[in-house]
Design a protein around this motif. Structure first.
Motif, PDB file in Angstrom:
ATOM      1  N   LEU A 193      -4.375  76.892  56.763  1.00  0.00           N
ATOM      2  CA  LEU A 193      -3.531  78.218  56.976  1.00  0.00           C
ATOM      3  C   LEU A 193      -3.215  79.064  55.704  1.00  0.00           C
ATOM      4  CD1 LEU A 193      -1.049  77.014  59.857  1.00  0.00           C
ATOM      5  CD2 LEU A 193      -3.608  77.733  60.131  1.00  0.00           C
ATOM      6  N   GLU A 194      -3.981  79.808  55.313  1.00  0.00           N
ATOM      7  CA  GLU A 194      -3.845  80.381  53.971  1.00  0.00           C
ATOM      8  C   GLU A 194      -4.160  81.755  53.800  1.00  0.00           C
ATOM      9  OE1 GLU A 194      -6.431  77.751  51.450  1.00  0.00           O
ATOM     10  OE2 GLU A 194      -8.221  78.939  52.129  1.00  0.00           O
ATOM     11  N   ASN A 195      -3.584  82.509  52.846  1.00  0.00           N
ATOM     12  CA  ASN A 195      -3.851  83.848  52.421  1.00  0.00           C
ATOM     13  C   ASN A 195      -3.701  84.773  53.644  1.00  0.00           C
ATOM     14  OD1 ASN A 195      -4.646  82.692  49.683  1.00  0.00           O
ATOM     15  ND2 ASN A 195      -6.858  82.625  50.556  1.00  0.00           N
ATOM     16  N   ASN A 196      -2.605  84.388  54.447  1.00  0.00           N
ATOM     17  CA  ASN A 196      -2.345  85.432  55.283  1.00  0.00           C
ATOM     18  C   ASN A 196      -1.048  86.130  54.747  1.00  0.00           C
ATOM     19  OD1 ASN A 196      -4.065  84.503  57.658  1.00  0.00           O
ATOM     20  ND2 ASN A 196      -3.167  82.877  57.044  1.00  0.00           N
ATOM     21  N   THR A 197      -0.890  87.194  55.224  1.00  0.00           N
ATOM     22  CA  THR A 197       0.305  88.089  54.920  1.00  0.00           C
ATOM     23  C   THR A 197       0.842  88.906  55.934  1.00  0.00           C
ATOM     24  OG1 THR A 197       1.049  89.858  53.326  1.00  0.00           O
ATOM     25  CG2 THR A 197      -1.078  90.036  54.013  1.00  0.00           C
ATOM     26  N   GLY A 198       2.418  89.279  56.207  1.00  0.00           N
ATOM     27  CA  GLY A 198       2.869  89.654  57.212  1.00  0.00           C
ATOM     28  C   GLY A 198       4.376  89.807  57.172  1.00  0.00           C
ATOM     29  N   THR A 199       4.993  90.436  58.079  1.00  0.00           N
ATOM     30  CA  THR A 199       6.349  90.653  58.243  1.00  0.00           C
ATOM     31  C   THR A 199       7.032  90.440  59.486  1.00  0.00           C
ATOM     32  OG1 THR A 199       6.333  92.987  58.497  1.00  0.00           O
ATOM     33  CG2 THR A 199       6.457  92.249  56.121  1.00  0.00           C
ATOM     34  N   ILE A 200       8.082  89.824  59.759  1.00  0.00           N
ATOM     35  CA  ILE A 200       8.948  89.926  61.140  1.00  0.00           C
ATOM     36  C   ILE A 200       8.969  91.281  61.634  1.00  0.00           C
ATOM     37  CG2 ILE A 200      11.285  89.924  60.346  1.00  0.00           C
ATOM     38  CD1 ILE A 200      11.723  87.688  62.370  1.00  0.00           C
ATOM     39  N   HIS A 201       8.808  91.490  62.911  1.00  0.00           N
ATOM     40  CA  HIS A 201       8.827  92.863  63.373  1.00  0.00           C
ATOM     41  C   HIS A 201      10.489  93.161  63.317  1.00  0.00           C
ATOM     42  CE1 HIS A 201       8.734  96.481  65.807  1.00  0.00           C
ATOM     43  NE2 HIS A 201       7.271  96.217  65.851  1.00  0.00           N
ATOM     44  N   PRO A 202      10.965  94.286  62.975  1.00  0.00           N
ATOM     45  CA  PRO A 202      12.453  94.578  63.062  1.00  0.00           C
ATOM     46  C   PRO A 202      13.081  94.975  64.440  1.00  0.00           C
ATOM     47  CG  PRO A 202      11.053  96.492  62.177  1.00  0.00           C
ATOM     48  CD  PRO A 202      10.194  95.257  62.490  1.00  0.00           C
ATOM     49  N   GLN A 203      12.226  95.348  65.480  1.00  0.00           N
ATOM     50  CA  GLN A 203      12.499  95.386  66.735  1.00  0.00           C
ATOM     51  C   GLN A 203      13.301  96.643  66.941  1.00  0.00           C
ATOM     52  OE1 GLN A 203      13.636  91.721  69.010  1.00  0.00           O
ATOM     53  NE2 GLN A 203      13.017  90.507  67.314  1.00  0.00           N
ATOM     54  N   ASN A 204      13.470  97.416  65.874  1.00  0.00           N
ATOM     55  CA  ASN A 204      13.995  98.716  66.370  1.00  0.00           C
ATOM     56  C   ASN A 204      13.140  99.832  65.755  1.00  0.00           C
ATOM     57  OD1 ASN A 204      14.501  98.439  63.393  1.00  0.00           O
ATOM     58  ND2 ASN A 204      16.407  98.756  63.380  1.00  0.00           N
ATOM     59  N   TYR A 205      12.020  99.498  65.667  1.00  0.00           N
ATOM     60  CA  TYR A 205      10.726 100.436  65.133  1.00  0.00           C
ATOM     61  C   TYR A 205      10.624 101.685  65.801  1.00  0.00           C
ATOM     62  CZ  TYR A 205       6.300 101.446  62.923  1.00  0.00           C
ATOM     63  OH  TYR A 205       5.234 101.843  62.313  1.00  0.00           O
ATOM     64  N   THR A 248      -5.917  91.769  62.594  1.00  0.00           N
ATOM     65  CA  THR A 248      -4.635  91.960  62.446  1.00  0.00           C
ATOM     66  C   THR A 248      -3.839  91.653  63.798  1.00  0.00           C
ATOM     67  OG1 THR A 248      -5.008  94.202  63.607  1.00  0.00           O
ATOM     68  CG2 THR A 248      -5.578  94.271  61.525  1.00  0.00           C
ATOM     69  N   PHE A 249      -2.495  91.480  63.488  1.00  0.00           N
ATOM     70  CA  PHE A 249      -1.384  91.070  64.396  1.00  0.00           C
ATOM     71  C   PHE A 249      -0.129  91.883  64.486  1.00  0.00           C
ATOM     72  CE2 PHE A 249      -4.192  87.449  63.454  1.00  0.00           C
ATOM     73  CZ  PHE A 249      -4.318  86.776  64.733  1.00  0.00           C
ATOM     74  N   MET A 250       0.164  92.257  65.627  1.00  0.00           N
ATOM     75  CA  MET A 250       1.442  93.120  65.779  1.00  0.00           C
ATOM     76  C   MET A 250       2.135  92.904  66.804  1.00  0.00           C
ATOM     77  SD  MET A 250       1.452  97.430  65.701  1.00  0.00           S
ATOM     78  CE  MET A 250       3.003  98.280  65.632  1.00  0.00           C
ATOM     79  N   ALA A 251       3.737  92.969  66.945  1.00  0.00           N
ATOM     80  CA  ALA A 251       4.350  92.741  67.987  1.00  0.00           C
ATOM     81  C   ALA A 251       4.429  94.127  68.533  1.00  0.00           C
ATOM     82  CB  ALA A 251       5.735  92.076  67.457  1.00  0.00           C
ATOM     83  N   GLY A 252       5.211  94.126  69.560  1.00  0.00           N
ATOM     84  CA  GLY A 252       5.691  95.377  70.196  1.00  0.00           C
ATOM     85  C   GLY A 252       6.211  95.387  71.627  1.00  0.00           C
ATOM     86  N   HIS A 253       6.540  96.262  72.450  1.00  0.00           N
ATOM     87  CA  HIS A 253       7.252  96.123  73.505  1.00  0.00           C
ATOM     88  C   HIS A 253       6.270  97.045  74.596  1.00  0.00           C
ATOM     89  CE1 HIS A 253       8.153 100.542  72.991  1.00  0.00           C
ATOM     90  NE2 HIS A 253       8.528 100.362  71.748  1.00  0.00           N
TER      91      HIS A 253
END
Length: 372
Positions: free
Chosen positions: A360-372, A306-311
């Protein structure tokens, strides 16, 4: 008579249990450092007394026991087939128990185990004060060539912090078992290594000035470790390392990628959690293209992570990384079936240099909205 027979049976049963399961207090050839003159008062130099206890244990392959206390020492040298033992009482921010405290910042290390195969170090705390002029390592195993025989070093339930060099420095080590340790706030790496056959489980590598754990390594297994806030990469493995298994770890807020593999082959990265790494990668390989995971190698498999962006905690200053995964000059690698919900601020992947036959296949995700 019945009562005596009953009591006798209880005593015999208790002795049988002790023989079966073992008991640290029943160990033979235990050498208490206090019996050799160690004060453990945080003021007196205990180097000579502790070394005398180690010398005595070395003659009979015994155990050196440290009661709770603060032992000022440096440049201790050990022998094969012995154990150094304290009672683990430290916590994330506490230092109770047996503390070995560096009192010579010109020393090469606090504990030198270079001549010690089959050594076990358990329940101790190694402490220094992050002296920027010092290059002293906490525990050091340093050989020019690897032995044909296995060394089998065990470091367990220890806390190693604040050294100007590396928390643990291992050069040409053959078999390391490390479990249940906290290695943090060293100015070098938590562990800097060259060797093979490493088993690293249930540790914390945090806030070190370089890597959490890094070097040139073959046949290493890393499971259930927390790797956080290190000022370079969380894990870094390079220079031809191979057969690495990195499974079930958590990588959080490291300045570089949580994991960087450089010229590594035939390794797997599975079931890990990557969060807000790449905090300050401008002087590293990624430069401005921060990433949670950097792959430079052949035959690397990264699946089920799992991958996640953050501050930064409580600040919402800026969000990282830009990319979940970076590939560079890699061949026959697979990045598949990973989840990247809020996993990046720009795109899931970035490729640098020519990559050949990578999937690089079968990955799923979204861009971080940065106001989470």
């Amino acid at each position: 008579m019945k009562r005596l027979r009953f009591l006798s049976n209880i005593i015999l049963s208790s002795l049988a249990i002790l023989l079966l399961v073992g008991c640290d207090s029943c160990e033979q050839n235990v050498f208490n450092v206090r019996d050799f003159g160690a004060k453990g008062d945080g003021k007196t130099s205990d180097t000579k007394a502790i070394q005398s206890a180690i010398d005595a244990a070395g003659k009979v392959q015994g155990t050196v026991y440290f009661p709770d206390g603060k032992y000022m020492c440096a440049n201790l040298k050990t022998y094969p087939n012995i154990k150094l033992k304290g009672e683990q009482k430290w916590g994330y921010s506490t230092s109770y128990g047996a503390n070995l405290i560096l009192n010579d910042y010109s020393a090469k290390c606090l504990l030198d185990i270079s001549d010690s195969k089959n050594i076990r170090i358990t329940g101790l705390m190694f402490n220094a004060n992050r002296n920027k002029k010092s290059k002293t390592h906490g525990i050091m195993f340093d050989r020019q060539k690897r032995n044909h025989d296995t060394d089998t070093i065990t470091i367990e339930y220890c806390k190693i912090r604040g050294f100007g060099g590396h928390g643990v420095y291992l050069n040409n080590t053959f078999v390391l078992i490390m479990r249940g340790c906290m290695i943090n706030k060293n100015l070098g790496s938590g562990v800097e290594c060259k060797g093979c056959d490493f088993y690293v489980i249930d540790n914390v590598f945090g806030a070190n000035g370089k890597y959490g754990f890094g070097g040139r390594l073959s046949s290493g297994m890393f499971t259930h470790n927390r790797v956080e806030w290190n000022e370079s990469y969380g894990f870094y493995f390079g220079n031809g390392g191979n057969y690495l298994n990195i499974t079930g770890n958590q990588f959080d807020h490291n300045h570089g990628a949580g994991v960087r593999l450089e010229n590594v082959w035939s390794s797997t990265i599975t079931g890990n959690a990557f969060r807000r790494n790449g905090r300050n990668s401008t002087k590293m390989f990624e430069a401005n293209d921060s990433a949670n995971l950097v792959i430079q190698g052949n035959g690397i498999s990264a699946t089920g992570n799992t991958f996640m962006a953050g501050h930064t905690d409580g600040k919402k200053d800026y969000w990282t990384p830009k990319y979940a995964v970076m590939l560079s000059k890699s061949q026959h690698c697979i990045v598949s079936s990973n989840t990247m919900f809020h996993g990046y601020t720009v795109a899931p992947f970035i490729e640098k240099g020519e990559n050949k036959k990578c999937l690089l296949e079968n990955n799923t995700g979204t861009i971080h909205p940065q106001n989470y």
